[in-house]
Design a protein around this motif. Structure first.
Motif, mmCIF file in Angstrom:
data_model
loop_
_atom_site.group_PDB
_atom_site.id
_atom_site.type_symbol
_atom_site.label_atom_id
_atom_site.label_comp_id
_atom_site.label_asym_id
_atom_site.label_seq_id
_atom_site.Cartn_x
_atom_site.Cartn_y
_atom_site.Cartn_z
ATOM 1 N N THR A 198 -67.540 -43.028 30.600
ATOM 2 C CA THR A 198 -67.135 -44.346 30.276
ATOM 3 C C THR A 198 -66.352 -44.182 29.096
ATOM 4 O OG1 THR A 198 -68.955 -45.504 31.518
ATOM 5 C CG2 THR A 198 -67.759 -46.660 29.753
ATOM 6 N N ASP A 199 -66.813 -43.334 28.203
ATOM 7 C CA ASP A 199 -66.192 -43.137 26.825
ATOM 8 C C ASP A 199 -66.111 -41.652 26.494
ATOM 9 O OD1 ASP A 199 -65.521 -45.938 25.992
ATOM 10 O OD2 ASP A 199 -67.684 -46.205 25.499
ATOM 11 N N GLY A 200 -65.265 -41.028 26.352
ATOM 12 C CA GLY A 200 -65.246 -39.498 26.102
ATOM 13 C C GLY A 200 -65.513 -39.215 24.792
ATOM 14 N N GLY A 201 -65.954 -38.022 24.473
ATOM 15 C CA GLY A 201 -66.366 -37.511 23.020
ATOM 16 C C GLY A 201 -67.275 -36.216 23.266
ATOM 17 N N THR A 202 -67.532 -35.881 22.128
ATOM 18 C CA THR A 202 -68.178 -34.587 21.984
ATOM 19 C C THR A 202 -69.302 -34.574 21.036
ATOM 20 O OG1 THR A 202 -65.927 -33.235 22.236
ATOM 21 C CG2 THR A 202 -67.918 -32.148 21.189
ATOM 22 N N VAL A 203 -70.550 -34.137 21.545
ATOM 23 C CA VAL A 203 -71.426 -34.239 20.530
ATOM 24 C C VAL A 203 -72.469 -32.930 20.452
ATOM 25 C CG1 VAL A 203 -72.879 -35.298 22.486
ATOM 26 C CG2 VAL A 203 -73.617 -35.727 20.036
ATOM 27 N N LEU A 204 -73.189 -32.453 19.588
ATOM 28 C CA LEU A 204 -74.185 -31.538 19.711
ATOM 29 C C LEU A 204 -75.630 -31.818 19.616
ATOM 30 C CD1 LEU A 204 -72.699 -28.933 16.664
ATOM 31 C CD2 LEU A 204 -72.182 -28.962 19.113
ATOM 32 N N VAL A 205 -76.455 -31.386 20.538
ATOM 33 C CA VAL A 205 -77.596 -31.918 20.541
ATOM 34 C C VAL A 205 -78.788 -30.554 20.888
ATOM 35 C CG1 VAL A 205 -77.161 -34.025 21.663
ATOM 36 C CG2 VAL A 205 -77.725 -31.981 23.040
ATOM 37 N N PRO A 206 -79.764 -30.571 20.291
ATOM 38 C CA PRO A 206 -80.663 -29.482 20.336
ATOM 39 C C PRO A 206 -80.759 -28.918 21.796
ATOM 40 C CG PRO A 206 -82.036 -31.292 18.973
ATOM 41 C CD PRO A 206 -80.420 -31.893 19.775
ATOM 42 N N GLY A 207 -80.548 -27.575 21.945
ATOM 43 C CA GLY A 207 -80.127 -27.113 23.218
ATOM 44 C C GLY A 207 -81.728 -26.831 23.948
ATOM 45 N N ARG A 208 -82.656 -26.029 23.364
ATOM 46 C CA ARG A 208 -83.799 -25.846 24.021
ATOM 47 C C ARG A 208 -84.583 -27.200 24.421
ATOM 48 N NH1 ARG A 208 -83.313 -20.903 25.733
ATOM 49 N NH2 ARG A 208 -82.609 -19.610 23.741
ATOM 50 N N LEU A 209 -84.282 -28.235 23.482
ATOM 51 C CA LEU A 209 -84.799 -29.548 24.013
ATOM 52 C C LEU A 209 -84.344 -30.185 24.955
ATOM 53 C CD1 LEU A 209 -87.118 -31.465 23.409
ATOM 54 C CD2 LEU A 209 -85.537 -32.468 21.630
#
Length: 379
Positions: A62-73
């Motif tokens: 719906t809306d493009g974008g980039t984000v970093l989230v905790p990988g192992r979680l």
């Protein structure tokens, strides 16, 4: 950023990208996976300065974008979620990401994107291989790679391109595994070589196991091996140096050869190895029609077993040779064939193991060959 995606492709993409997550991140940003939603696709990526992995899958963006989230979680969340509900992922403000599936909702804090390094690119392909062939070959030869990080060269798998073939080799000084697969060049590069960490290559090859074609970019000036397929790509920093020339190590004449059933031999080695203390051998005594296995000593526990064997010897006399049971089992597992042929030079010389099909036929020069050094036995 806002998108919807089915659980199965999301979980697969996260799991493949997470192969590059460092166990001990040198900086906090590298503990994250990067989610990038553009057009109708989601790209999941991870990087640890040595290895990068990127997985792409379809998504309803719906809306493009980039984000970093905790990988192992994120890995744990995608493994835990069940059912057929679609997954809705949305950036809530500037520092929170919500993950919703049915009645379940997770909220994760994001990490600052400015601290995340740019991922290296795989580079132009030097040639292509079949994904399944590559995955199988890497798994077979990686069994012989060293685990001692103080000798980094021996922790690698060496890839050598020549004469339309890709040869993979690994050694830890006590065994040497070699396997060759077909290679289709896609550039002017008709030969080349790269030594890459075995663990990284093993993880990467699993990403391409189902791919009809995997592109390999041999290291150039940046010293990075690149691999890419329809929806996956990865890079690995190459190791400095090269392995010994295995062709100079392989014996060409044998005092005797023996053919045994692989499954029977594995079972017998495991039975007698129960009493083999650390760094003590399992002794194989080859005689006409019989292979006898022993382990242990007269001062401690002992074990004996025997299985059928087809044995031919130049001298007519029996042959006895001792092996580290773990190294021997690694080779037998890697060969994975119906029968095993031993080429034996002598008690203190390396032995060569080859696989045979159910009809007793040799599998050819491209099949896995496993050389193993014996343990010297007391006179």
């Amino acid at each position: 950023m806002k998108f919807r995606i089915d659980l199965a492709p999301l979980a697969a993409a996260v799991a493949d990208a997470a192969r590059a997550l460092p166990s001990r991140p040198p900086v906090a940003a590298l503990s994250a996976v990067k989610l990038e939603a553009t057009g109708s696709q989601l790209t999941v990526a991870a990087f640890d300065y040595e290895v990068s992995a990127k997985a792409t899958t379809d998504a309803d963006v719906t809306d493009g974008g980039t984000v970093l989230v905790p990988g192992r979680l994120l890995v744990d969340i995608t493994r835990t979620l069940k059912g057929k509900h679609p997954i809705d992922i949305e950036l809530d403000g500037s520092s929170l990401v919500s993950i919703t599936s049915g009645n379940i909702r997770y909220t994760l804090h994001t990490l600052p994107q400015e601290e995340y390094p740019a991922l290296p690119q795989p580079g132009d392909a030097s040639g292509t291989v079949t994904g399944n062939d590559l995955n199988q070959a890497v798994a077979q030869v990686a069994a012989a790679a060293g685990r001692d990080d103080t000798l980094p060269i021996l922790t690698g798998v060496q890839l050598t391109v020549t004469d339309g073939k890709l040869t993979l080799a690994a050694t830890d000084r006590y065994r040497f595994a070699v396997r060759t697969i077909s290679w289709k060049p896609t550039s002017d590069t008709t030969s080349g070589q790269a030594l890459v960490p075995a663990k990284a290559l093993l993880d990467a090859s699993k990403m391409f196991a189902d791919a009809e074609q995997a592109d390999l970019a041999l290291p150039a000036s940046q010293g990075v091996l690149g691999m890419s397929g329809p929806s996956r790509s990865t890079t690995m920093r190459a190791l400095d140096g090269q392995l010994p020339d295995y062709k100079k190590l392989w014996p060409t004449e044998f005092a005797g050869t023996a053919i045994v059933d692989r499954d029977e031999l594995i079972a017998a080695v495991k039975r007698v190895a129960v009493v083999a203390e650390r760094n003590t051998p399992v002794r194989l005594h080859f005689s006409p029609g019989v292979l006898s296995l022993t382990a242990g000593s007269s001062d401690d526990a002992q074990a004996r077993d025997r299985i059928d064997a087809h044995f031919d010897t130049v001298t007519g006399a029996p042959l006895t040779i001792g092996f580290n049971p773990g190294f021997l089992l690694d080779g037998l597992d890697a060969l994975g064939t119906h029968s095993i042929q031993f080429g034996i030079v002598g008690p203190g010389k390396p032995a060569v193991l080859n696989g045979l099909d159910k009809d007793g036929n040799d599998l050819g020069d491209d099949a896995l060959t496993y050389l193993i050094m014996p343990i010297r036995l007391p006179s």
